[in-house]
Scaffold this motif. Structure first.
Motif, PDB file in Angstrom:
ATOM      1  N   THR A  11      22.190 -18.227  -8.735  1.00 51.21           N
ATOM      2  CA  THR A  11      23.244 -17.225  -8.563  1.00 51.21           C
ATOM      3  C   THR A  11      24.607 -17.904  -8.651  1.00 51.21           C
ATOM      4  O   THR A  11      24.719 -19.131  -8.622  1.00 51.21           O
ATOM      5  CB  THR A  11      23.120 -16.532  -7.189  1.00 51.21           C
ATOM      6  OG1 THR A  11      23.371 -17.503  -6.169  1.00 51.21           O
ATOM      7  CG2 THR A  11      21.740 -15.918  -6.997  1.00 51.21           C
ATOM      8  N   LEU A  12      25.658 -17.092  -8.715  1.00 47.49           N
ATOM      9  CA  LEU A  12      27.014 -17.641  -8.753  1.00 47.49           C
ATOM     10  C   LEU A  12      27.333 -18.427  -7.490  1.00 47.49           C
ATOM     11  O   LEU A  12      28.049 -19.428  -7.536  1.00 47.49           O
ATOM     12  CB  LEU A  12      28.042 -16.518  -8.943  1.00 47.49           C
ATOM     13  CG  LEU A  12      28.098 -15.892 -10.331  1.00 47.49           C
ATOM     14  CD1 LEU A  12      29.100 -14.746 -10.354  1.00 47.49           C
ATOM     15  CD2 LEU A  12      28.462 -16.928 -11.380  1.00 47.49           C
ATOM     16  N   GLU A  13      26.808 -17.974  -6.364  1.00 43.13           N
ATOM     17  CA  GLU A  13      27.066 -18.662  -5.102  1.00 43.13           C
ATOM     18  C   GLU A  13      26.445 -20.052  -5.064  1.00 43.13           C
ATOM     19  O   GLU A  13      26.861 -20.907  -4.276  1.00 43.13           O
ATOM     20  CB  GLU A  13      26.539 -17.828  -3.920  1.00 43.13           C
ATOM     21  CG  GLU A  13      27.286 -16.526  -3.690  1.00 43.13           C
ATOM     22  CD  GLU A  13      26.904 -15.411  -4.678  1.00 43.13           C
ATOM     23  OE1 GLU A  13      25.787 -15.445  -5.258  1.00 43.13           O
ATOM     24  OE2 GLU A  13      27.744 -14.526  -4.895  1.00 43.13           O
ATOM     25  N   GLU A  14      25.449 -20.295  -5.884  1.00 45.12           N
ATOM     26  CA  GLU A  14      24.756 -21.589  -5.902  1.00 45.12           C
ATOM     27  C   GLU A  14      25.377 -22.593  -6.872  1.00 45.12           C
ATOM     28  O   GLU A  14      24.915 -23.726  -6.971  1.00 45.12           O
ATOM     29  CB  GLU A  14      23.286 -21.385  -6.273  1.00 45.12           C
ATOM     30  CG  GLU A  14      22.516 -20.551  -5.268  1.00 45.12           C
ATOM     31  CD  GLU A  14      21.129 -20.192  -5.765  1.00 45.12           C
ATOM     32  OE1 GLU A  14      20.214 -20.142  -4.919  1.00 45.12           O
ATOM     33  OE2 GLU A  14      20.952 -19.959  -6.979  1.00 45.12           O
ATOM     34  N   ILE A  15      26.420 -22.195  -7.561  1.00 48.91           N
ATOM     35  CA  ILE A  15      27.046 -23.104  -8.527  1.00 48.91           C
ATOM     36  C   ILE A  15      27.735 -24.242  -7.793  1.00 48.91           C
ATOM     37  O   ILE A  15      28.470 -24.032  -6.827  1.00 48.91           O
ATOM     38  CB  ILE A  15      28.074 -22.363  -9.411  1.00 48.91           C
ATOM     39  CG1 ILE A  15      27.351 -21.371 -10.313  1.00 48.91           C
ATOM     40  CG2 ILE A  15      28.880 -23.353 -10.250  1.00 48.91           C
ATOM     41  CD1 ILE A  15      28.275 -20.541 -11.168  1.00 48.91           C
ATOM     42  N   ASP A  16      27.461 -25.438  -8.255  1.00 49.60           N
ATOM     43  CA  ASP A  16      28.099 -26.643  -7.727  1.00 49.60           C
ATOM     44  C   ASP A  16      28.522 -27.474  -8.933  1.00 49.60           C
ATOM     45  O   ASP A  16      27.746 -28.272  -9.455  1.00 49.60           O
ATOM     46  CB  ASP A  16      27.124 -27.407  -6.840  1.00 49.60           C
ATOM     47  CG  ASP A  16      27.746 -28.650  -6.237  1.00 49.60           C
ATOM     48  OD1 ASP A  16      28.974 -28.712  -6.119  1.00 49.60           O
ATOM     49  OD2 ASP A  16      26.974 -29.575  -5.893  1.00 49.60           O
ATOM     50  N   ALA A  17      29.730 -27.254  -9.400  1.00 45.58           N
ATOM     51  CA  ALA A  17      30.218 -27.940 -10.597  1.00 45.58           C
ATOM     52  C   ALA A  17      31.571 -28.576 -10.310  1.00 45.58           C
ATOM     53  O   ALA A  17      32.369 -28.040  -9.545  1.00 45.58           O
ATOM     54  CB  ALA A  17      30.354 -26.952 -11.752  1.00 45.58           C
TER      55      ALA A  17
END
Length: 156
Positions: free
Chosen positions: A126-132
């Protein structure tokens, strides 16, 4: 006839040389960017990174550069991030023939309001899980005709 062939060869060599110089400049700027670990103290414009899920496995990101604090001429921007992508990284100015400029004054004679770079990377969650982590290099010339290079790093 020999003069025409010689002229065509010169044009071909000149074109290839210009592309080679542009690619060399891009690679140099990208190599410097990858080695940077901190943002510059002075950032000459607002930088905003937004992102959106476009498919189940792909995220689109947009990087907006606007509201410059000083006039910025002959802008070259390269972007890098730590995510897997098949699309490469967005850039502007490095391969452009016409100079890219941002001015503090926006009017009829100078309608530039900002620059937007768009890219994609793979992401199954999900978008909340993005770590970039994004790294951005901006090279430009100011009103004092000083060449400046700044670095901006942001994690999302």
């Amino acid at each position: 006839m020999k003069k025409i062939i010689l002229f065509l060869c010169l044009i071909l060599i000149t074109g290839c040389t210009k592309e080679s110089v542009m690619l060399t400049n891009y690679n140099k700027q990208m190599n410097q960017l990858v080695s940077v670990n901190a943002s510059s103290d002075y950032i000459p414009c607002n930088i905003e990174i937004t992102y959106d899920k476009v498919t189940d496995t792909e995220v689109s990101y947009q990087i907006v550069f606007d509201n410059p604090k000083e006039n910025m001429r002959n802008i070259n921007i390269v972007v890098s991030h730590d995510k897997v992508t098949d699309d490469g990284y967005p850039s502007i100015g490095v391969f452009d023939v016409e100079p890219i400029n941002l001015s503090k004054v926006v009017d009829v004679d100078n309608p530039n309001k900002g620059i937007v770079l768009v890219g994609y990377f793979e992401h199954d969650g999900t978008l909340e899980e993005i770590d970039a982590t994004f790294k951005i290099s901006i090279n430009y010339v100011n009103d004092a005709i000083e060449e400046k290079t700044i670095y901006y790093i942001q994690s999302i």
